[in-house]
Design a protein around this motif. Structure first.
Motif, PDB file in Angstrom:
ATOM      1  N   VAL A  69      -3.287   7.008  -6.808  1.00  0.00           N
ATOM      2  CA  VAL A  69      -4.499   6.089  -5.716  1.00  0.00           C
ATOM      3  C   VAL A  69      -5.704   6.430  -5.196  1.00  0.00           C
ATOM      4  CG1 VAL A  69      -3.931   4.483  -4.620  1.00  0.00           C
ATOM      5  CG2 VAL A  69      -2.659   4.281  -5.995  1.00  0.00           C
ATOM      6  N   GLU A 124       0.922  -0.972  -4.392  1.00  0.00           N
ATOM      7  CA  GLU A 124       0.469   0.671  -3.967  1.00  0.00           C
ATOM      8  C   GLU A 124      -1.419   0.660  -4.408  1.00  0.00           C
ATOM      9  OE1 GLU A 124       4.785   1.494  -5.770  1.00  0.00           O
ATOM     10  OE2 GLU A 124       3.264   0.193  -5.507  1.00  0.00           O
ATOM     11  N   VAL A 125      -1.367  -0.505  -5.416  1.00  0.00           N
ATOM     12  CA  VAL A 125      -2.869  -0.750  -5.556  1.00  0.00           C
ATOM     13  C   VAL A 125      -2.843  -1.435  -4.816  1.00  0.00           C
ATOM     14  CG1 VAL A 125      -4.254  -1.386  -7.785  1.00  0.00           C
ATOM     15  CG2 VAL A 125      -1.983   0.360  -7.907  1.00  0.00           C
TER      16      VAL A 125
END
Length: 207
Positions: A69, A124-125
């Motif tokens: 990420v 998370e994204v």
């Protein structure tokens, strides 16, 4: 006998050379199957190596995803810095077309990174997408305020209308990315000209 007992021994690479390969494989899996599918086992399978090869570079799945990420966020920030560099204040349609062209050619060059952002529902994204969008809004605000003044919009109107106009611009940019990723009939430069003209006229007629 274990399923991977006959797997050929992986070429020996140091962690610095192996880590990018691991992250590339993790990105492939995240884009095609979602971040939840990125595991030590799935990445090892994709690279045709054993799990200890992955563990030699990352302590666990969480560390691997975090670095993925961070890497992709860095790529997007670099792209946006290029796209939103300072331009002429008294902007015409060409300035907006050039901005969309820079953005969409970046998308064409790094489609997996952009698909991760726009195609993944994973938290998370979503978190780093939110940070990137906030940065884009701030940069567009800094660019558009003096442009509206140069076009003759009164200061009181700028204070009132600036935010919705910035949202229009940023939302159009997000739509441009999604359109390019979803519809192969558009070439980056062609879509840039169409949307750059459209956004320019929408902003210009608001004055």
């Amino acid at each position: 006998m274990a399923a991977n007992s006959h797997r050929p021994r992986a070429e020996h690479l140091g962690p610095e050379r192996r880590r990018p390969q691991i992250l590339d494989a993790a990105l492939d899996i995240a884009v095609s199957e979602g971040v939840s599918a990125v595991t030590v086992a799935s990445v090892a399978e994709r690279l045709r190596v054993t799990r200890p090869v992955i563990y030699a570079c990352f302590a666990n799945r969480v560390d691997m995803i975090a670095e993925l990420v961070q890497r992709e966020e860095g790529r997007l920030r670099e792209s946006m810095t290029t796209v939103l560099r300072r331009r002429a204040v008294d902007a015409d349609a060409t300035v907006f077309i050039d901005g969309f062209r820079a953005l969409l050619n970046t998308v064409a060059e790094q489609p997996k990174t952009w698909r991760l952002v726009y195609g993944s529902p994973d938290s998370e994204v979503a978190e780093f997408f939110g940070r990137g969008r906030a940065d884009a809004v701030a940069r567009c605000t800094d660019l558009l305020r003096p442009t509206l003044a140069a076009w003759g919009m009164p200061e009181a109107d700028i204070d009132k209308k600036l935010y919705p106009l910035v949202e229009l611009w940023v939302s159009a940019s997000e739509g441009a990315v999604r359109s390019l990723l979803a519809d192969s009939r558009w070439a980056p430069d062609e879509l840039a000209e169409f949307l750059g003209e459209s956004v320019y006229h929408a902003l210009r007629t608001a004055v």
